[in-house]
Design a protein around this motif. Structure first.
Motif, mmCIF file in Angstrom:
data_model
loop_
_atom_site.group_PDB
_atom_site.id
_atom_site.type_symbol
_atom_site.label_atom_id
_atom_site.label_comp_id
_atom_site.label_asym_id
_atom_site.label_seq_id
_atom_site.Cartn_x
_atom_site.Cartn_y
_atom_site.Cartn_z
ATOM 1 N N LEU A 100 0.748 -1.185 -0.106
ATOM 2 C CA LEU A 100 -0.014 -0.035 0.048
ATOM 3 C C LEU A 100 0.764 1.252 0.020
ATOM 4 O O LEU A 100 0.503 2.327 0.182
ATOM 5 N N LYS A 101 2.203 0.887 -0.261
ATOM 6 C CA LYS A 101 3.183 2.222 -0.464
ATOM 7 C C LYS A 101 3.242 2.960 1.073
ATOM 8 O O LYS A 101 3.266 4.002 1.206
ATOM 9 N N LEU A 102 3.128 1.896 2.037
ATOM 10 C CA LEU A 102 3.370 2.295 3.536
ATOM 11 C C LEU A 102 4.506 1.912 4.136
ATOM 12 O O LEU A 102 4.599 2.033 5.288
ATOM 13 N N GLN A 153 -0.646 10.563 4.539
ATOM 14 C CA GLN A 153 0.261 9.289 4.683
ATOM 15 C C GLN A 153 -0.228 8.626 6.081
ATOM 16 O O GLN A 153 -0.400 7.447 5.919
ATOM 17 N N ALA A 154 -0.066 9.530 7.125
ATOM 18 C CA ALA A 154 -0.279 8.795 8.517
ATOM 19 C C ALA A 154 -1.615 8.346 8.517
ATOM 20 O O ALA A 154 -1.891 7.406 8.973
ATOM 21 N N ASN A 181 2.747 10.430 15.202
ATOM 22 C CA ASN A 181 3.425 11.764 15.390
ATOM 23 C C ASN A 181 2.870 12.613 14.028
ATOM 24 O O ASN A 181 2.442 13.837 14.301
ATOM 25 N N ASP A 182 2.799 12.157 13.047
ATOM 26 C CA ASP A 182 2.566 12.954 11.854
ATOM 27 C C ASP A 182 1.037 13.166 11.721
ATOM 28 O O ASP A 182 0.648 14.375 11.303
ATOM 29 N N ILE A 183 0.135 12.414 12.072
ATOM 30 C CA ILE A 183 -1.388 12.810 12.148
ATOM 31 C C ILE A 183 -1.592 13.801 12.782
ATOM 32 O O ILE A 183 -2.514 14.458 12.683
ATOM 33 N N HIS A 184 -1.001 13.855 14.146
ATOM 34 C CA HIS A 184 -1.235 14.929 15.041
ATOM 35 C C HIS A 184 -0.487 16.204 14.841
ATOM 36 O O HIS A 184 -0.925 17.366 14.895
ATOM 37 N N ARG A 237 -2.251 5.001 6.888
ATOM 38 C CA ARG A 237 -1.381 4.029 7.532
ATOM 39 C C ARG A 237 -2.394 3.441 8.710
ATOM 40 O O ARG A 237 -2.919 2.318 9.058
ATOM 41 N N LEU A 238 -3.121 4.506 9.393
ATOM 42 C CA LEU A 238 -3.716 4.228 10.603
ATOM 43 C C LEU A 238 -5.105 3.685 10.241
ATOM 44 O O LEU A 238 -5.888 2.820 10.843
ATOM 45 N N ARG A 239 -5.683 4.227 8.969
ATOM 46 C CA ARG A 239 -6.872 3.551 8.660
ATOM 47 C C ARG A 239 -6.781 2.021 8.167
ATOM 48 O O ARG A 239 -7.414 1.049 8.468
ATOM 49 N N PHE A 240 -5.470 1.769 7.589
ATOM 50 C CA PHE A 240 -5.288 0.314 7.197
ATOM 51 C C PHE A 240 -5.285 -0.461 8.443
ATOM 52 O O PHE A 240 -5.732 -1.556 8.604
#
Ligand code: ADP
Ligand code: MG
Length: 725
Positions: free
Chosen positions: A203-205, A228-229, A215-218, A232-235
């Motif tokens: 998934l290109k993660l 991207q973050a 860290n990036d989502i927040h 990843r967390l959705r996955f």
């Protein structure tokens, strides 16, 4: 992100379970804030970290107040200079705000939002999004979307500002939440990473581990990093759900607690040959798939889905008869008495006439297959007789309602259980029936639904079940013409004229009364009144019958029988007729106030016609005022394909409703914060393959303990036995 150098001794990758068990107090959040977080349902550090920003504001994208133009939508940024509550004509209240940024100012007016006065006190920093117009020669915004960012001068720096879901009730604003989240991130340091890079790369993660993702989502170094973050967390959300479902499915398949049924016996053959029609290919395939399950020692756990009228009943009866042929009993449970009686009638007519060897041991002696009905109305004496018959082997099949679940189990040797319209039952109810098997073997279970579920949604909710699908409809089905009619127009008159004409031609009509949420009583009263009205006007001189949920069962049965025997021409009903009712002679369905019904429900209702030889009509009389209602009506007019409608329904409503059909579905739904279907189809499928890969190499998740914990925390006791610790 910088790690805290002072906690090296304690520092280790934190698992979700650990974060779930760490309270906000443990990481030094103040009692005053903890209290407020509690109101929002945020108790643990994990809860806090999974409270994701709702919106981002990119300062470089914000329109300077000096550059905004009339007619253009813009995000503006500034602090409140003045905020006043004013009263206009008709005593209408409005809040007028002057927003300032540098030397530039903009007037913002809020109508019907008196509470803004409190929210937008002077010196509050805000971002506002809306359309710019002009008023009295100067520019203004009316009722824009508002994000409160904090107090002016509190030094919110950085190009991108993340805005958290604020809660007025909890008294928590975005600028209370952001520092708490930052504190949590610092405390955590490193997150446990359940997936190696290879598993993440499709998934290109590959580069996005959990530590970076959180860290990036927040922290939002850039919009791209944030996206991207999020991906990843959705996955991860989908993955944890899929691991639970796949593991559950595999555990069931590996079990040998079930019954090995003899398949392909003469009784089933005779049953199928006697049918007045040829099976559709899909019906034959479904029977073959079910037979395969029945023949093995793993208990069957299969969903048979097929549109209304696709012919699920014969498939189910064939499975039940297979059990009988091998000396086992079989039960079928329906959600309503009307439906149970109808299924009983079909079963008696088709199965009850077949012969099985008699249990008395007399050579070559035969008896008919014993089929009985068990509902709340079954008298104690008949109940006892059914129990006796099951014990001495003269009764083989019991068809009923919830009544099958209560009292002492009459079954002595239950082999196959069928649950029709299973979403009408709770999970526990379905399990109770399974526990009624006393032979010590787990019976095979077939659940049926006439509400098709889009494939990806099915993977998510029924990912632990095998699924058979009836897609082809039996041939000879007549088309149903569906029309949307505006209330109180000439066209409505024409619809009732059509109904009268059809009655003249010997056919019958349904009229469905408006849905009254949560009040069967009011609904019944309305239906009663409507039946009377129609009997005196549109259907004067015809036999108009009434059916609603508040009637005693005996009365309901009487009415259904009169409708079946054509004594009643027009049946005015509430949605009690929604599921399964099969009267092929009915050719017109009028649904009043159709906008109140959901798409699945409308489709079910329409499925009551188009079952016989004649052309049929479905009239949706509606007062369409919302976009969703318009979309539902349009879909109904456009297609009669339940699978297409299911896809549409998912687009219109999202997953909530479908998940509601299953209890474990609800916990999954709550768990999916970032996920959205149908948008995320690709993720579901990828999560499925990844879950299978992980379980292939590590079936008990012995090497992925923290992941096993995540699944357990999500699905609860249901899965606790799956992964031995
Ligand atoms: P549902 O899937 O909605 O439960 P039913 O099993 O009640 O549908 O079937 C609807 C009607 O179609 C019944 O009257 C049934 O006898 C009839 N039927 C079922 N299979 C076929 C077939 N292969 N060809 C023709 N008619 C069929
Ligand atoms: Mg049915």
């Amino acid at each position: 992100m910088e790690r805290n150098p002072n906690k090296s001794v304690e520092e280790h990758p934190r698992t979700f379970r650990e974060l779930e068990r760490t309270t906000l107090g443990d990481i030094g959040i103040t009692a005053r804030l903890i209290e407020r977080f509690e109101v929002m349902g945020i108790h643990s550090v994990l809860d806090l970290l999974r409270l994701y920003p709702r919106r981002l504001h990119d300062r470089s994208n914000i329109t300077p107040l000096t550059d905004i133009e009339v007619g253009v939508e813009a995000t503006v940024f500034g602090s409140v200079e003045k905020c006043e509550l004013k009263t206009g004509r008709n005593n209408k209240k409005r809040v007028e705000v002057i927003l300032r940024n540098g030397d530039a100012r903009l007037r913002v007016t809020f109508f019907n939002q008196v509470w803004r006065q409190k929210e937008l006190a002077p010196d509050t920093e805000v971002a506002m999004f809306g359309k710019v117009d002009s008023f009295g020669g100067s520019l203004q915004m009316v009722n824009p979307i508002v994000d409160v960012l904090g107090k002016a001068g509190e030094g919110k720096t950085g190009r991108i500002i993340a805005v958290y879901p604020q809660s007025a009730k909890a008294g928590l604003s975005s600028w209370d939440i952001a520092p708490a989240v930052a504190k949590a991130l610092e405390w955590v340091g490193e997150f446990y990473e359940p997936l190696d890079e290879a598993l993440r790369s499709p998934l290109k993660l590959g580069k996005i581990d959990r530590t970076k993702a959180f860290n990036d989502i927040h922290g939002v170094p850039s919009i791209e990093d944030h996206r991207q973050a999020e991906r990843r967390l959705r996955f991860d959300e989908f993955l944890v759900a899929q691991i639970g479902l796949v593991a559950r499915k595999r555990a069931l398949q590996a079990s040998d607690a079930g019954i090995k049924h003899q398949i392909g016996g003469p009784l089933v053959k005779e049953f199928l040959t006697n049918l007045p029609f040829k099976m559709t290919d899909d019906q034959s395939t479904a029977i073959a798939e079910i037979n395969q399950d029945l023949a093995t020692a793993a208990p069957m756990h299969r969903l048979l889905q097929g549109d209304v009228g696709s012919g699920k009943t014969v498939v189910a009866l064939a499975a039940m008869l297979t059990a009988v042929e091998g000396g086992y009993q079989s039960a079928m449970m329906a959600p309503t008495e009307v439906l149970a009686e109808q299924l009983y009638a079909v079963a008696s007519r088709t199965i009850g006439v077949l012969k099985v060897p008699s249990p008395d041991g007399v050579l070559l002696s035969e008896q008919e297959v014993g089929v009985r009905l068990l509902t709340n109305r079954t008298k104690a004496r008949e109940r006892a007789a059914i129990a006796d018959g099951l014990r001495d082997g003269t009764i083989h099949i019991v068809i009923g309602t919830h009544a099958l679940l209560y009292g002492e189990s009459p079954f002595t040797n239950l082999g196959v259980i069928v649950i029709d319209e299973h979403h009408r039952f709770g999970v526990e109810q379905r399990d109770v029936l399974k526990q009624r098997a006393v032979a010590g073997r787990v019976p095979d279970v077939l659940v049926m639904t006439a509400t098709p579920i889009p494939r990806t949604a099915a993977l998510l909710i029924y990912g632990d079940l095998d699924i058979s699908t009836l897609k082809v409809m039996p041939s000879g089905r007549q088309p149903i013409t569906t029309e949307l009619l505006k209330r109180e127009t000439v066209a409505v008159g024409a619809a009732y004229q059509r109904a009268r004409d059809e009655v003249k031609n010997g056919h019958q009509v349904y009229v469905v009364c408006p849905l009254v949420e949560d009040s069967g009583k009011i609904e019944a009263a309305a239906a009663t009144k409507r039946a009377e009205e129609l009997g005196n006007t549109e259907f004067k001189g015809l036999n108009v019958g009434l059916l609603h949920g508040q009637m005693p069962s005996a009365e309901k049965e009487k009415i259904m029988n009169s409708f079946r025997s054509k004594e009643i021409d027009v049946l005015v009903a509430t949605t009690v007729i929604e599921v399964g009712v099969d009267v092929p002679n009915a050719t017109v369905m009028v649904i009043e106030d159709a906008q109140r019904f959901g798409l699945a429900q409308l489709h079910q209702l329409r499925g009551r016609v188009g079952r016989g030889g004649g052309a049929s009509w479905c009239y949706l009389i509606a007062d369409v005022t919302t976009k969703d209602a318009a979309a539902r009506m349009e879909a109904m007019v456009e297609t009669t394909d339940g699978f297409v409608l299911a896809d549409r329904d998912l687009e219109i409503r999202g997953t909530g409703q479908i998940f509601g059909e299953r209890q474990s579905g609800q916990s999954i739904d709550k768990h999916l914060r970032l996920a959205r279907l149908p948008r995320d189809i690709k993720y579901v499928e990828f999560a499925r393959t990844t879950a299978e890969l992980i379980l292939d190499s590590d079936p008990d998740l012995a090497h992925h303990r923290p992941l096993a914990e995540e699944v357990e925390d999500l699905l609860g006791d249901d899965v606790e036995y799956l992964f031995k610790s």
